[in-house]
Motif scaffolding. Structure first.
Motif, PDB file in Angstrom:
ATOM      1  N   VAL A  12     -26.143 114.207  79.878  1.00 38.04           N
ATOM      2  CA  VAL A  12     -25.651 114.319  79.142  1.00 38.04           C
ATOM      3  C   VAL A  12     -24.568 112.877  79.493  1.00 38.04           C
ATOM      4  CG1 VAL A  12     -23.448 115.015  78.770  1.00 38.04           C
ATOM      5  CG2 VAL A  12     -25.309 116.769  79.013  1.00 38.04           C
ATOM      6  N   ALA A  13     -24.433 112.614  81.267  1.00 36.64           N
ATOM      7  CA  ALA A  13     -23.640 111.347  81.472  1.00 36.64           C
ATOM      8  C   ALA A  13     -24.756 110.379  80.668  1.00 36.64           C
ATOM      9  CB  ALA A  13     -23.914 111.182  83.074  1.00 36.64           C
ATOM     10  N   GLU A  14     -25.167 110.311  81.016  1.00 34.56           N
ATOM     11  CA  GLU A  14     -26.212 108.749  80.097  1.00 34.56           C
ATOM     12  C   GLU A  14     -26.005 109.200  78.067  1.00 34.56           C
ATOM     13  OE1 GLU A  14     -30.295 106.823  79.433  1.00 34.56           O
ATOM     14  OE2 GLU A  14     -30.269 108.941  79.062  1.00 34.56           O
ATOM     15  N   MET A  15     -25.551 110.179  77.966  1.00 32.48           N
ATOM     16  CA  MET A  15     -25.390 109.760  76.199  1.00 32.48           C
ATOM     17  C   MET A  15     -23.790 110.089  76.497  1.00 32.48           C
ATOM     18  SD  MET A  15     -27.567 113.413  75.711  1.00 32.48           S
ATOM     19  CE  MET A  15     -27.404 113.092  73.879  1.00 32.48           C
ATOM     20  N   ILE A  16     -22.835 110.493  76.839  1.00 32.82           N
ATOM     21  CA  ILE A  16     -22.244 109.561  76.428  1.00 32.82           C
ATOM     22  C   ILE A  16     -21.072 108.232  77.142  1.00 32.82           C
ATOM     23  CG2 ILE A  16     -19.262 110.549  77.511  1.00 32.82           C
ATOM     24  CD1 ILE A  16     -20.076 113.413  78.108  1.00 32.82           C
ATOM     25  N   LEU A  17     -22.101 107.807  77.866  1.00 31.55           N
ATOM     26  CA  LEU A  17     -21.902 106.280  78.243  1.00 31.55           C
ATOM     27  C   LEU A  17     -22.475 105.636  77.428  1.00 31.55           C
ATOM     28  CD1 LEU A  17     -20.978 104.827  80.444  1.00 31.55           C
ATOM     29  CD2 LEU A  17     -22.586 104.525  81.808  1.00 31.55           C
ATOM     30  N   ALA A  74     -22.701 111.270  68.037  1.00 24.38           N
ATOM     31  CA  ALA A  74     -21.825 109.934  68.121  1.00 24.38           C
ATOM     32  C   ALA A  74     -20.235 110.641  69.189  1.00 24.38           C
ATOM     33  CB  ALA A  74     -22.079 109.140  66.803  1.00 24.38           C
ATOM     34  N   SER A  75     -19.984 109.458  69.619  1.00 27.17           N
ATOM     35  CA  SER A  75     -18.364 109.810  70.281  1.00 27.17           C
ATOM     36  C   SER A  75     -17.786 109.844  69.383  1.00 27.17           C
ATOM     37  CB  SER A  75     -18.301 108.205  71.215  1.00 27.17           C
ATOM     38  OG  SER A  75     -17.433 108.032  71.171  1.00 27.17           O
TER      39      SER A  75
END
Length: 501
Positions: free
Chosen positions: A245-250, A345-346
Protein backbone atom coordinates in the motif's frame (compact mmCIF):
# COMPACT_ATOMS: atom_id res chain seq x y z
CA UNK A 1 9.15 19.30 2.77
CA UNK A 2 10.45 15.76 2.31
CA UNK A 3 12.10 15.13 -1.03
CA UNK A 4 11.70 11.65 -2.46
CA UNK A 5 13.70 10.14 -5.27
CA UNK A 6 12.53 7.17 -7.29
CA UNK A 7 14.96 5.21 -9.41
CA UNK A 8 13.43 3.67 -12.52
CA UNK A 9 10.01 2.34 -13.21
CA UNK A 10 10.82 -1.36 -13.61
CA UNK A 11 8.59 -3.95 -11.90
CA UNK A 12 11.00 -3.97 -8.96
CA UNK A 13 10.70 -0.24 -8.42
CA UNK A 14 13.33 0.94 -5.94
CA UNK A 15 12.06 3.31 -3.29
CA UNK A 16 14.25 4.64 -0.50
CA UNK A 17 13.78 2.34 2.46
CA UNK A 18 13.45 5.20 4.92
CA UNK A 19 10.57 6.65 2.93
CA UNK A 20 8.66 3.37 2.90
CA UNK A 21 9.27 2.86 6.59
CA UNK A 22 7.94 6.32 7.38
CA UNK A 23 4.82 5.74 5.30
CA UNK A 24 4.23 2.30 6.81
CA UNK A 25 4.57 3.65 10.34
CA UNK A 26 1.85 6.22 9.67
CA UNK A 27 -0.62 3.52 8.63
CA UNK A 28 -2.48 2.16 11.64
CA UNK A 29 -4.11 -1.30 11.49
CA UNK A 30 -7.47 0.48 11.25
CA UNK A 31 -7.06 3.15 8.60
CA UNK A 32 -8.43 6.56 9.48
CA UNK A 33 -9.31 8.87 6.62
CA UNK A 34 -8.62 12.59 6.49
CA UNK A 35 -12.15 13.38 7.67
CA UNK A 36 -11.17 12.00 11.07
CA UNK A 37 -8.37 14.53 11.34
CA UNK A 38 -10.68 17.35 10.38
CA UNK A 39 -13.71 16.64 12.55
CA UNK A 40 -13.73 15.81 16.24
CA UNK A 41 -14.27 12.11 16.94
CA UNK A 42 -17.31 12.65 19.16
CA UNK A 43 -19.28 14.34 16.40
CA UNK A 44 -17.37 13.13 13.35
CA UNK A 45 -20.25 11.57 11.44
CA UNK A 46 -22.83 14.27 12.07
CA UNK A 47 -20.30 16.97 11.29
CA UNK A 48 -19.07 15.31 8.10
CA UNK A 49 -22.63 14.80 6.89
CA UNK A 50 -23.64 18.37 7.67
CA UNK A 51 -20.52 19.89 6.16
CA UNK A 52 -21.08 17.97 2.95
CA UNK A 53 -24.75 18.89 2.74
CA UNK A 54 -24.07 22.53 3.54
CA UNK A 55 -21.40 23.06 0.90
CA UNK A 56 -23.33 21.12 -1.75
CA UNK A 57 -26.79 22.54 -1.19
CA UNK A 58 -25.61 26.12 -0.97
CA UNK A 59 -25.52 26.04 -4.79
CA UNK A 60 -28.98 24.49 -5.28
CA UNK A 61 -31.58 26.11 -7.54
CA UNK A 62 -35.15 24.82 -7.35
CA UNK A 63 -36.24 26.12 -10.76
CA UNK A 64 -35.75 22.69 -12.35
CA UNK A 65 -33.41 21.28 -15.00
CA UNK A 66 -34.43 21.89 -18.62
CA UNK A 67 -33.53 19.93 -21.71
CA UNK A 68 -32.49 23.14 -23.45
CA UNK A 69 -29.93 23.81 -20.70
CA UNK A 70 -28.48 20.33 -21.18
CA UNK A 71 -28.26 21.03 -24.92
CA UNK A 72 -26.44 24.28 -24.14
CA UNK A 73 -23.89 22.41 -22.03
CA UNK A 74 -25.04 23.91 -18.73
CA UNK A 75 -24.68 21.44 -15.84
CA UNK A 76 -27.73 21.03 -13.67
CA UNK A 77 -27.96 23.10 -10.50
CA UNK A 78 -31.20 21.43 -9.46
CA UNK A 79 -29.64 18.50 -7.61
CA UNK A 80 -30.30 18.64 -3.88
CA UNK A 81 -28.35 16.50 -1.41
CA UNK A 82 -31.30 15.34 0.66
CA UNK A 83 -29.65 12.85 2.99
CA UNK A 84 -26.21 11.47 3.80
CA UNK A 85 -25.57 8.15 5.51
CA UNK A 86 -21.99 8.04 6.83
CA UNK A 87 -20.83 4.82 8.45
CA UNK A 88 -19.51 4.94 12.00
CA UNK A 89 -17.18 2.06 11.13
CA UNK A 90 -13.58 2.83 10.27
CA UNK A 91 -11.97 1.78 7.04
CA UNK A 92 -9.12 -0.66 7.43
CA UNK A 93 -7.13 0.49 4.41
CA UNK A 94 -6.87 3.70 2.33
CA UNK A 95 -8.88 2.93 -0.81
CA UNK A 96 -12.36 4.20 -1.67
CA UNK A 97 -14.57 3.17 -4.55
CA UNK A 98 -17.02 5.89 -5.54
CA UNK A 99 -19.97 5.35 -7.82
CA UNK A 100 -23.43 6.49 -8.88
CA UNK A 101 -26.73 4.65 -9.19
CA UNK A 102 -30.48 4.91 -9.03
CA UNK A 103 -32.90 2.95 -6.87
CA UNK A 104 -32.99 0.14 -9.44
CA UNK A 105 -29.32 -0.66 -8.88
CA UNK A 106 -29.12 -1.09 -5.11
CA UNK A 107 -28.63 -4.85 -5.29
CA UNK A 108 -25.54 -4.27 -7.44
CA UNK A 109 -24.32 -1.72 -4.91
CA UNK A 110 -24.68 -4.25 -2.10
CA UNK A 111 -22.66 -6.79 -4.10
CA UNK A 112 -19.94 -4.20 -4.76
CA UNK A 113 -19.84 -3.39 -1.06
CA UNK A 114 -19.43 -7.06 -0.14
CA UNK A 115 -16.48 -7.29 -2.52
CA UNK A 116 -14.52 -4.61 -0.63
CA UNK A 117 -14.73 -5.53 3.09
CA UNK A 118 -12.64 -3.08 5.07
CA UNK A 119 -12.56 -0.49 2.28
CA UNK A 120 -14.88 2.45 1.69
CA UNK A 121 -17.62 2.62 -0.93
CA UNK A 122 -19.38 5.93 -1.59
CA UNK A 123 -22.53 5.84 -3.70
CA UNK A 124 -24.52 8.85 -4.94
CA UNK A 125 -28.14 7.79 -5.57
CA UNK A 126 -30.19 9.79 -8.10
CA UNK A 127 -33.91 10.46 -7.68
CA UNK A 128 -35.51 12.48 -10.53
CA UNK A 129 -38.59 14.51 -9.59
CA UNK A 130 -40.88 16.58 -11.79
CA UNK A 131 -40.70 20.36 -11.53
CA UNK A 132 -43.21 22.05 -9.23
CA UNK A 133 -43.65 24.93 -11.65
CA UNK A 134 -47.33 25.84 -11.76
CA UNK A 135 -50.00 26.31 -9.10
CA UNK A 136 -49.75 24.28 -5.93
CA UNK A 137 -52.56 22.11 -4.65
CA UNK A 138 -55.23 23.10 -2.18
CA UNK A 139 -53.76 21.11 0.70
CA UNK A 140 -51.83 23.74 2.62
CA UNK A 141 -50.70 21.22 5.26
CA UNK A 142 -49.26 18.88 2.62
CA UNK A 143 -47.46 21.75 0.93
CA UNK A 144 -46.01 22.81 4.28
CA UNK A 145 -44.82 19.25 4.91
CA UNK A 146 -43.18 19.17 1.49
CA UNK A 147 -41.42 22.46 2.16
CA UNK A 148 -39.99 21.01 5.38
CA UNK A 149 -38.93 17.84 3.58
CA UNK A 150 -36.81 19.74 1.07
CA UNK A 151 -36.68 22.81 -1.15
CA UNK A 152 -38.45 22.66 -4.48
CA UNK A 153 -40.71 19.79 -3.37
CA UNK A 154 -44.49 19.69 -3.54
CA UNK A 155 -47.04 17.46 -1.87
CA UNK A 156 -46.93 14.91 -4.67
CA UNK A 157 -43.21 14.34 -4.07
CA UNK A 158 -43.61 13.41 -0.40
CA UNK A 159 -44.30 9.66 -0.81
CA UNK A 160 -41.50 9.20 -3.34
CA UNK A 161 -38.83 10.99 -1.32
CA UNK A 162 -39.88 9.30 1.92
CA UNK A 163 -39.96 5.90 0.25
CA UNK A 164 -36.49 6.38 -1.27
CA UNK A 165 -35.16 7.46 2.12
CA UNK A 166 -36.68 4.42 3.82
CA UNK A 167 -35.20 2.07 1.21
CA UNK A 168 -31.73 3.54 1.69
CA UNK A 169 -32.17 3.49 5.47
CA UNK A 170 -32.67 -0.25 5.18
CA UNK A 171 -29.73 -0.79 2.82
CA UNK A 172 -27.45 1.19 5.10
CA UNK A 173 -28.63 -0.58 8.26
CA UNK A 174 -28.06 -3.98 6.67
CA UNK A 175 -24.57 -2.99 5.65
CA UNK A 176 -23.69 -1.65 9.10
CA UNK A 177 -24.87 -4.93 10.61
CA UNK A 178 -22.72 -6.91 8.15
CA UNK A 179 -19.61 -5.57 9.91
CA UNK A 180 -16.47 -7.35 8.70
CA UNK A 181 -18.13 -8.95 5.67
CA UNK A 182 -18.91 -5.72 3.84
CA UNK A 183 -17.53 -2.28 3.05
CA UNK A 184 -17.61 0.93 5.03
CA UNK A 185 -20.58 2.50 3.26
CA UNK A 186 -21.46 6.12 2.63
CA UNK A 187 -24.69 6.91 0.81
CA UNK A 188 -25.81 10.19 -0.72
CA UNK A 189 -29.42 10.63 -1.81
CA UNK A 190 -29.76 13.46 -4.32
CA UNK A 191 -33.05 14.41 -5.87
CA UNK A 192 -33.12 16.42 -9.06
CA UNK A 193 -35.95 18.71 -10.06
CA UNK A 194 -36.49 18.06 -13.79
CA UNK A 195 -38.67 20.38 -15.85
CA UNK A 196 -38.67 18.20 -18.99
CA UNK A 197 -39.76 14.58 -18.92
CA UNK A 198 -36.84 13.39 -21.06
CA UNK A 199 -34.36 14.44 -18.38
CA UNK A 200 -36.04 11.99 -16.02
CA UNK A 201 -34.50 9.26 -18.19
CA UNK A 202 -31.02 10.78 -18.40
CA UNK A 203 -29.02 10.68 -15.19
CA UNK A 204 -26.58 13.59 -14.79
CA UNK A 205 -24.00 10.85 -14.47
CA UNK A 206 -20.81 12.87 -14.10
CA UNK A 207 -22.40 15.30 -11.67
CA UNK A 208 -23.35 12.31 -9.53
CA UNK A 209 -19.80 10.97 -9.73
CA UNK A 210 -18.45 14.33 -8.62
CA UNK A 211 -20.83 14.36 -5.66
CA UNK A 212 -19.74 10.87 -4.60
CA UNK A 213 -16.07 11.79 -4.93
CA UNK A 214 -16.57 14.66 -2.48
CA UNK A 215 -17.46 12.13 0.23
CA UNK A 216 -14.17 10.22 -0.14
CA UNK A 217 -11.28 10.91 2.22
CA UNK A 218 -8.79 8.11 1.49
CA UNK A 219 -5.44 8.53 -0.20
CA UNK A 220 -6.41 6.27 -3.10
CA UNK A 221 -9.74 6.40 -4.92
CA UNK A 222 -11.30 4.63 -7.86
CA UNK A 223 -14.44 5.53 -9.80
CA UNK A 224 -15.99 2.09 -10.28
CA UNK A 225 -19.42 1.70 -11.86
CA UNK A 226 -21.94 0.22 -9.46
CA UNK A 227 -22.33 -3.08 -11.32
CA UNK A 228 -18.63 -3.96 -10.92
CA UNK A 229 -17.26 -6.01 -8.03
CA UNK A 230 -13.64 -6.46 -6.95
CA UNK A 231 -11.81 -9.78 -6.69
CA UNK A 232 -11.44 -11.17 -3.20
CA UNK A 233 -7.66 -10.64 -2.99
CA UNK A 234 -7.90 -6.87 -3.34
CA UNK A 235 -9.30 -6.55 0.17
CA UNK A 236 -7.98 -9.82 1.58
CA UNK A 237 -4.33 -9.55 0.53
CA UNK A 238 -3.25 -6.56 -1.56
CA UNK A 239 -4.58 -3.82 0.69
CA UNK A 240 -3.53 -5.74 3.82
CA UNK A 241 0.14 -5.38 2.96
CA UNK A 242 1.53 -2.14 4.45
CA UNK A 243 4.57 -2.25 2.17
CA UNK A 244 2.43 -2.77 -0.94
CA UNK A 245 0.00 0.00 0.00
CA UNK A 246 2.85 2.36 0.82
CA UNK A 247 4.34 1.81 -2.63
CA UNK A 248 1.00 2.32 -4.36
CA UNK A 249 0.33 5.57 -2.51
CA UNK A 250 3.84 6.89 -3.01
CA UNK A 251 3.85 6.28 -6.76
CA UNK A 252 0.30 7.56 -7.14
CA UNK A 253 1.20 10.83 -5.47
CA UNK A 254 4.75 11.39 -6.69
CA UNK A 255 4.62 9.80 -10.15
CA UNK A 256 0.93 10.43 -10.95
CA UNK A 257 0.53 6.67 -11.19
CA UNK A 258 -2.82 5.25 -12.27
CA UNK A 259 -3.12 1.65 -11.11
CA UNK A 260 -5.12 -0.19 -13.78
CA UNK A 261 -7.61 -2.87 -12.68
CA UNK A 262 -8.34 -5.32 -15.53
CA UNK A 263 -12.07 -5.84 -16.03
CA UNK A 264 -14.11 -8.80 -17.19
CA UNK A 265 -17.66 -9.30 -18.47
CA UNK A 266 -19.87 -12.35 -18.05
CA UNK A 267 -20.73 -13.74 -21.46
CA UNK A 268 -24.32 -13.15 -22.60
CA UNK A 269 -24.34 -16.79 -23.72
CA UNK A 270 -24.47 -17.79 -20.05
CA UNK A 271 -28.10 -18.41 -19.04
CA UNK A 272 -29.41 -15.46 -16.96
CA UNK A 273 -29.94 -17.51 -13.76
CA UNK A 274 -26.25 -18.52 -13.84
CA UNK A 275 -24.62 -15.19 -14.61
CA UNK A 276 -24.11 -14.01 -11.05
CA UNK A 277 -22.68 -17.41 -10.14
CA UNK A 278 -20.15 -17.04 -12.95
CA UNK A 279 -19.26 -13.54 -11.74
CA UNK A 280 -18.78 -14.84 -8.19
CA UNK A 281 -16.56 -17.66 -9.45
CA UNK A 282 -14.35 -15.23 -11.37
CA UNK A 283 -14.06 -12.97 -8.33
CA UNK A 284 -13.13 -15.87 -6.04
CA UNK A 285 -10.16 -17.02 -8.13
CA UNK A 286 -6.94 -16.55 -6.18
CA UNK A 287 -4.17 -14.40 -7.60
CA UNK A 288 -1.96 -17.52 -7.82
CA UNK A 289 -4.49 -19.16 -10.14
CA UNK A 290 -5.16 -16.48 -12.73
CA UNK A 291 -4.91 -19.15 -15.42
CA UNK A 292 -8.39 -20.23 -14.33
CA UNK A 293 -9.68 -16.89 -15.55
CA UNK A 294 -8.09 -17.47 -18.95
CA UNK A 295 -9.76 -20.89 -19.08
CA UNK A 296 -13.09 -19.33 -18.18
CA UNK A 297 -12.56 -17.05 -21.18
CA UNK A 298 -10.88 -19.07 -23.91
CA UNK A 299 -11.94 -22.62 -23.03
CA UNK A 300 -15.40 -22.29 -21.50
CA UNK A 301 -16.54 -18.92 -22.90
CA UNK A 302 -18.01 -17.86 -19.56
CA UNK A 303 -16.25 -14.51 -19.29
CA UNK A 304 -14.28 -12.22 -21.58
CA UNK A 305 -12.22 -9.02 -21.25
CA UNK A 306 -14.59 -6.14 -20.71
CA UNK A 307 -16.70 -5.17 -23.75
CA UNK A 308 -14.64 -7.37 -26.08
CA UNK A 309 -17.47 -9.74 -26.97
CA UNK A 310 -19.71 -6.72 -27.50
CA UNK A 311 -17.31 -5.43 -30.13
CA UNK A 312 -15.59 -2.52 -28.36
CA UNK A 313 -12.03 -3.82 -28.22
CA UNK A 314 -10.46 -0.34 -28.01
CA UNK A 315 -11.93 0.22 -24.57
CA UNK A 316 -9.62 -2.21 -22.77
CA UNK A 317 -7.23 -3.67 -25.34
CA UNK A 318 -4.32 -1.55 -24.08
CA UNK A 319 -4.44 -3.44 -20.77
CA UNK A 320 -2.72 -6.33 -22.61
CA UNK A 321 -4.65 -9.20 -21.07
CA UNK A 322 -2.37 -11.92 -22.43
CA UNK A 323 0.57 -10.36 -20.61
CA UNK A 324 -1.54 -9.90 -17.51
CA UNK A 325 -2.44 -13.59 -17.27
CA UNK A 326 1.24 -14.54 -16.83
CA UNK A 327 2.52 -11.43 -15.05
CA UNK A 328 3.50 -11.63 -11.39
CA UNK A 329 4.26 -7.93 -11.00
CA UNK A 330 2.81 -4.69 -12.25
CA UNK A 331 3.77 -3.65 -15.76
CA UNK A 332 3.48 -0.43 -17.80
CA UNK A 333 0.86 0.25 -20.46
CA UNK A 334 0.33 3.27 -22.65
CA UNK A 335 -2.69 5.22 -23.70
CA UNK A 336 -4.45 4.29 -26.92
CA UNK A 337 -7.39 6.22 -28.35
CA UNK A 338 -10.61 4.91 -26.84
CA UNK A 339 -8.94 3.37 -23.78
CA UNK A 340 -11.23 3.60 -20.75
CA UNK A 341 -10.09 1.26 -17.96
CA UNK A 342 -10.98 1.50 -14.31
CA UNK A 343 -8.07 2.51 -12.11
CA UNK A 344 -6.93 3.64 -8.67
CA UNK A 345 -5.25 7.01 -8.33
CA UNK A 346 -4.38 9.65 -5.78
CA UNK A 347 -7.55 11.37 -4.62
CA UNK A 348 -6.04 14.82 -5.04
CA UNK A 349 -4.97 14.11 -8.62
CA UNK A 350 -8.30 12.84 -9.95
CA UNK A 351 -9.89 15.68 -11.94
CA UNK A 352 -13.57 16.50 -11.93
CA UNK A 353 -15.83 14.62 -14.32
CA UNK A 354 -17.26 16.82 -17.08
CA UNK A 355 -20.70 17.76 -15.76
CA UNK A 356 -22.19 18.51 -19.18
CA UNK A 357 -22.79 14.79 -19.81
CA UNK A 358 -26.04 13.05 -19.04
CA UNK A 359 -26.94 9.41 -19.67
CA UNK A 360 -24.59 6.52 -20.48
CA UNK A 361 -22.73 7.66 -23.57
CA UNK A 362 -19.23 9.08 -24.09
CA UNK A 363 -18.83 10.36 -20.53
CA UNK A 364 -16.29 7.78 -19.32
CA UNK A 365 -14.21 8.06 -22.50
CA UNK A 366 -13.64 11.74 -21.82
CA UNK A 367 -12.84 11.21 -18.15
CA UNK A 368 -10.36 8.41 -18.79
CA UNK A 369 -8.65 10.24 -21.64
CA UNK A 370 -8.27 13.39 -19.57
CA UNK A 371 -6.67 11.52 -16.66
CA UNK A 372 -4.59 8.87 -18.41
CA UNK A 373 -2.94 11.13 -20.99
CA UNK A 374 -1.22 12.88 -18.07
CA UNK A 375 -0.59 9.81 -15.92
CA UNK A 376 1.84 6.95 -15.74
CA UNK A 377 -0.05 3.68 -15.97
CA UNK A 378 0.73 0.29 -14.49
CA UNK A 379 -1.51 -2.74 -14.51
CA UNK A 380 -2.00 -4.45 -11.16
CA UNK A 381 -1.16 -8.16 -11.51
CA UNK A 382 -3.39 -9.43 -8.70
CA UNK A 383 -6.44 -7.15 -8.84
CA UNK A 384 -9.39 -7.40 -11.21
CA UNK A 385 -13.04 -6.45 -11.36
CA UNK A 386 -16.03 -8.24 -12.85
CA UNK A 387 -19.13 -6.72 -14.39
CA UNK A 388 -22.32 -8.17 -12.97
CA UNK A 389 -25.03 -8.58 -15.61
CA UNK A 390 -28.08 -6.35 -15.24
CA UNK A 391 -31.11 -5.20 -17.11
CA UNK A 392 -30.28 -2.48 -19.63
CA UNK A 393 -31.12 1.05 -18.57
CA UNK A 394 -33.38 3.44 -20.45
CA UNK A 395 -30.43 5.71 -21.12
CA UNK A 396 -27.99 2.90 -21.86
CA UNK A 397 -26.31 3.23 -25.23
CA UNK A 398 -26.65 -0.43 -26.16
CA UNK A 399 -30.37 -0.47 -25.53
CA UNK A 400 -30.87 2.72 -27.44
CA UNK A 401 -29.10 1.18 -30.42
CA UNK A 402 -31.23 -1.95 -30.14
CA UNK A 403 -34.34 0.19 -30.17
CA UNK A 404 -33.01 2.06 -33.18
CA UNK A 405 -32.66 -1.25 -35.04
CA UNK A 406 -36.14 -2.25 -33.94
CA UNK A 407 -37.63 0.92 -35.35
CA UNK A 408 -36.09 0.23 -38.75
CA UNK A 409 -38.01 -3.04 -38.81
CA UNK A 410 -41.22 -1.67 -37.35
CA UNK A 411 -41.68 1.96 -38.34
CA UNK A 412 -44.60 2.43 -35.99
CA UNK A 413 -42.46 1.78 -32.90
CA UNK A 414 -41.64 4.78 -30.71
CA UNK A 415 -38.04 5.36 -29.73
CA UNK A 416 -36.55 5.38 -26.27
CA UNK A 417 -36.78 8.88 -24.82
CA UNK A 418 -39.70 9.32 -27.22
CA UNK A 419 -41.47 6.50 -25.40
CA UNK A 420 -40.46 4.50 -22.37
CA UNK A 421 -39.57 1.37 -24.31
CA UNK A 422 -39.19 -1.73 -22.12
CA UNK A 423 -39.37 -0.01 -18.73
CA UNK A 424 -43.05 0.91 -18.74
CA UNK A 425 -43.86 -0.49 -15.30
CA UNK A 426 -40.95 1.24 -13.62
CA UNK A 427 -41.80 4.52 -15.31
CA UNK A 428 -45.44 4.21 -14.33
CA UNK A 429 -44.27 3.95 -10.73
CA UNK A 430 -42.19 7.10 -11.21
CA UNK A 431 -45.06 9.04 -12.76
CA UNK A 432 -46.56 10.33 -9.48
CA UNK A 433 -43.20 11.73 -8.41
CA UNK A 434 -42.48 13.31 -11.76
CA UNK A 435 -45.91 14.87 -11.88
CA UNK A 436 -46.64 13.97 -15.48
CA UNK A 437 -46.80 10.73 -17.48
CA UNK A 438 -43.38 9.71 -18.75
CA UNK A 439 -45.02 7.31 -21.17
CA UNK A 440 -46.16 10.30 -23.21
CA UNK A 441 -42.66 11.61 -23.87
CA UNK A 442 -43.24 11.47 -27.60
CA UNK A 443 -43.30 15.16 -28.42
CA UNK A 444 -40.23 16.33 -30.33
CA UNK A 445 -37.58 18.55 -28.77
CA UNK A 446 -37.39 22.02 -30.28
CA UNK A 447 -33.88 23.46 -30.08
CA UNK A 448 -32.58 26.46 -32.02
CA UNK A 449 -35.58 26.24 -34.30
CA UNK A 450 -34.95 22.57 -35.13
CA UNK A 451 -37.28 19.78 -34.12
CA UNK A 452 -35.84 16.35 -33.33
CA UNK A 453 -36.46 13.42 -31.00
CA UNK A 454 -34.98 13.55 -27.53
CA UNK A 455 -33.07 10.37 -28.36
CA UNK A 456 -31.34 11.94 -31.36
CA UNK A 457 -30.68 15.13 -29.44
CA UNK A 458 -29.10 13.09 -26.64
CA UNK A 459 -26.75 11.25 -29.01
CA UNK A 460 -25.76 14.37 -30.92
CA UNK A 461 -25.14 16.47 -27.85
CA UNK A 462 -22.95 13.93 -26.03
CA UNK A 463 -20.94 13.36 -29.21
CA UNK A 464 -20.47 17.12 -29.47
CA UNK A 465 -19.32 17.35 -25.84
CA UNK A 466 -16.88 14.50 -26.47
CA UNK A 467 -15.41 16.02 -29.63
CA UNK A 468 -15.03 19.46 -28.10
CA UNK A 469 -13.29 18.00 -25.05
CA UNK A 470 -10.90 15.93 -27.19
CA UNK A 471 -10.11 18.96 -29.35
CA UNK A 472 -9.21 20.96 -26.25
CA UNK A 473 -7.13 18.10 -24.85
CA UNK A 474 -5.08 18.00 -28.03
CA UNK A 475 -4.05 21.61 -27.43
CA UNK A 476 -3.68 20.99 -23.68
CA UNK A 477 -6.43 23.48 -23.09
CA UNK A 478 -9.10 21.25 -21.57
CA UNK A 479 -10.64 21.77 -18.17
CA UNK A 480 -13.66 19.59 -17.34
CA UNK A 481 -16.84 21.60 -16.98
CA UNK A 482 -17.43 21.30 -13.24
CA UNK A 483 -20.71 21.54 -11.45
CA UNK A 484 -20.59 24.42 -9.02
CA UNK A 485 -21.76 22.33 -6.05
CA UNK A 486 -18.85 19.86 -6.16
CA UNK A 487 -16.45 22.67 -6.97
CA UNK A 488 -17.59 24.54 -3.88
CA UNK A 489 -17.26 21.46 -1.69
CA UNK A 490 -13.75 20.72 -2.92
CA UNK A 491 -12.72 24.21 -1.85
CA UNK A 492 -14.23 24.18 1.63
CA UNK A 493 -14.42 20.61 2.97
CA UNK A 494 -11.65 20.07 5.53
CA UNK A 495 -10.75 16.60 4.27
CA UNK A 496 -10.11 18.11 0.83
CA UNK A 497 -7.48 20.49 2.20
CA UNK A 498 -4.00 19.20 1.43
CA UNK A 499 -1.90 18.35 4.42
CA UNK A 500 1.75 19.36 4.48
CA UNK A 501 4.11 16.63 3.32
Amino acid sequence: MLEIELEGMAPGVFVHTCVLVMIILTMSPSYQGLALDSVSSSSRNTSAENLLKQCYNSQFESSGSRFSEYMDGKPTRSLYLHRVWWSTRRAEFPISFFTQADLQRLRALQEQCKSLPGGTVVAAIWLPLGSTIGPRGNDAAADAEAAKLGPGLSARHIPTVKNATAILDNVFAQNEAASNTSCVLRLLLLYEIVFDEALGLLMPINTMRNAAMMATDSQLVAMVDVDLSANKDLAASVMRSPERVAEMILLAEKQHMAWIMPAFDVSPSVPPPMRNYVADEALAVSREEKSRLRDMWTKYRLIFPFAMERGYTRGHNATKYEEWFVSQSHYPVYYEEGYEPWFMASRFLVPFFDARFRGYYMNKLVAARNTLLLANMRVLPDVWIVHRPHELQVSNYGWLEAQKTLQKKHHTEKMVLDQAGGNEQFLRELTPALGHPLLSVCEPILYNGTSKSARDAFFERNIYFYKSAVSQMETRNYTPVADVAADNCRKVLPWWSRRAS
